[in-house]
Design a protein around this motif. Sequence first.
Motif, short mmCIF file in Angstrom:
data_model
loop_
_atom_site.label_atom_id
_atom_site.label_comp_id
_atom_site.label_asym_id
_atom_site.label_seq_id
_atom_site.Cartn_x
_atom_site.Cartn_y
_atom_site.Cartn_z
N GLN A 189 41.68 56.90 41.24
CA GLN A 189 40.55 56.61 40.35
C GLN A 189 40.75 55.25 39.67
N MET A 190 41.97 54.94 39.25
CA MET A 190 42.24 53.65 38.61
C MET A 190 42.03 52.49 39.58
N VAL A 191 42.44 52.69 40.85
CA VAL A 191 42.21 51.65 41.86
C VAL A 191 40.71 51.42 42.04
N GLY A 192 39.94 52.52 42.10
CA GLY A 192 38.49 52.40 42.26
C GLY A 192 37.85 51.68 41.09
N GLU A 193 38.25 52.03 39.89
CA GLU A 193 37.67 51.40 38.69
C GLU A 193 38.03 49.92 38.63
N GLU A 194 39.28 49.60 38.93
CA GLU A 194 39.71 48.21 38.85
C GLU A 194 39.06 47.36 39.93
N SER A 195 38.86 47.94 41.13
CA SER A 195 38.27 47.17 42.22
C SER A 195 36.81 46.83 41.94
N ARG A 196 36.12 47.66 41.13
CA ARG A 196 34.73 47.39 40.79
C ARG A 196 34.58 46.46 39.59
N ALA A 197 35.63 46.36 38.78
CA ALA A 197 35.57 45.53 37.58
C ALA A 197 35.84 44.07 37.94
N GLN A 198 35.42 43.19 37.07
CA GLN A 198 35.66 41.76 37.25
C GLN A 198 36.45 41.23 36.06
N ARG A 199 37.48 41.98 35.68
CA ARG A 199 38.27 41.59 34.52
C ARG A 199 39.36 40.61 34.90
N PRO A 200 39.83 39.79 33.93
CA PRO A 200 40.92 38.86 34.22
C PRO A 200 42.16 39.61 34.73
N GLY A 201 42.83 39.03 35.69
CA GLY A 201 44.04 39.65 36.25
C GLY A 201 43.76 40.78 37.20
N ARG A 202 42.52 40.92 37.66
CA ARG A 202 42.12 42.05 38.52
C ARG A 202 43.00 42.15 39.76
N ASP A 203 43.22 41.04 40.47
CA ASP A 203 43.96 41.09 41.73
C ASP A 203 45.42 41.50 41.51
N VAL A 204 46.02 41.00 40.43
CA VAL A 204 47.40 41.36 40.14
C VAL A 204 47.51 42.85 39.80
N VAL A 205 46.58 43.35 38.99
CA VAL A 205 46.59 44.77 38.61
C VAL A 205 46.40 45.64 39.85
N LEU A 206 45.47 45.27 40.73
CA LEU A 206 45.23 46.05 41.94
C LEU A 206 46.48 46.06 42.83
N GLU A 207 47.13 44.92 42.95
CA GLU A 207 48.33 44.85 43.78
C GLU A 207 49.40 45.82 43.26
N ARG A 208 49.60 45.82 41.94
CA ARG A 208 50.60 46.71 41.36
C ARG A 208 50.21 48.17 41.50
N LEU A 209 48.93 48.48 41.28
CA LEU A 209 48.46 49.86 41.41
C LEU A 209 48.64 50.37 42.83
N LEU A 210 48.33 49.52 43.81
CA LEU A 210 48.47 49.94 45.21
C LEU A 210 49.94 50.14 45.58
#
Length: 296
Positions: A147-168
Amino acid sequence: MADPLTEIVTLLHPTARFSKRLEGAGHWRIEREGQGDPFYAAVLQGQCRLSVDAGPPVILQAGDFVLAPAVHTLVNTSLHAPPDTPASLPVHLGENQFRIGTPDGPAELHMQIGHCQFGSPDAALLVPLLPQLVRVRGQARLAALVQMVGEESRAQRPGRDVVLERLLDVLLIEALRSQSGPADGGLVRGLADERLAGALRSMHARPGHGWSVAGLAQEAALSRSAFSARFTRVLGIAPMEYLLTWRMALAKRLLRAGGLGLEQVAERVGYASAETFSVAFARHAGMSPARFLRHA
């Protein structure tokens, strides 16, 4: 000691493609062809049937999480769909939500589905070290991570790519170490073998050591022949071939990172000179280290 599972998932460099919510009702069938990218899903409600790469179908139920590190074909059906049920495409409902099967009425199935890809140029060598299909039952934290990956992938917040990489990274490691039942082979099964685990961790902790099959067998407290046969049977790859794969993947990471000369890289991955390393690298990668850097 090194954690081989964490090192390999990190080296694979997973990046998000998309995540969506799927609901289903009635009889339905989905067929998908992929490019060998990872697929994962969390069943939030209901049941369904899933088959990956023509493997035996597995029944998924609420609370299940499934991960396939490399998907080429995927068939997903409602639990009681007749064999001749035609394949159809999910209907987009908006906000990354899709529906399959009967268009009206309450949904019988709710799933969160995600696709990602591995950025490593060595993915084709490293992915076979992982199980073909991982199923985890009753681990709510995995559904929360999805769910967190889904929410972050839809958001356009600063640091999105770094957060997604760590979550994955966390999602894949957690899934691999939490799978229900024994692994079907590869690194996870090897780490579950108390004899082989010692040798695997030693290889990852000291890739520059002058390992031999006899030395690795000593780490596993087995005879040379017993160790070699057991390692190959459990991991599906011979010990020295596994070591070469890990060393070359590590060498590529060191070369891309910069800051080290060829002699230093060679020493860190177990070669006595830059010349012998360059020959081994060219044989493995199909190009010299210098040409690899120009194309990296």
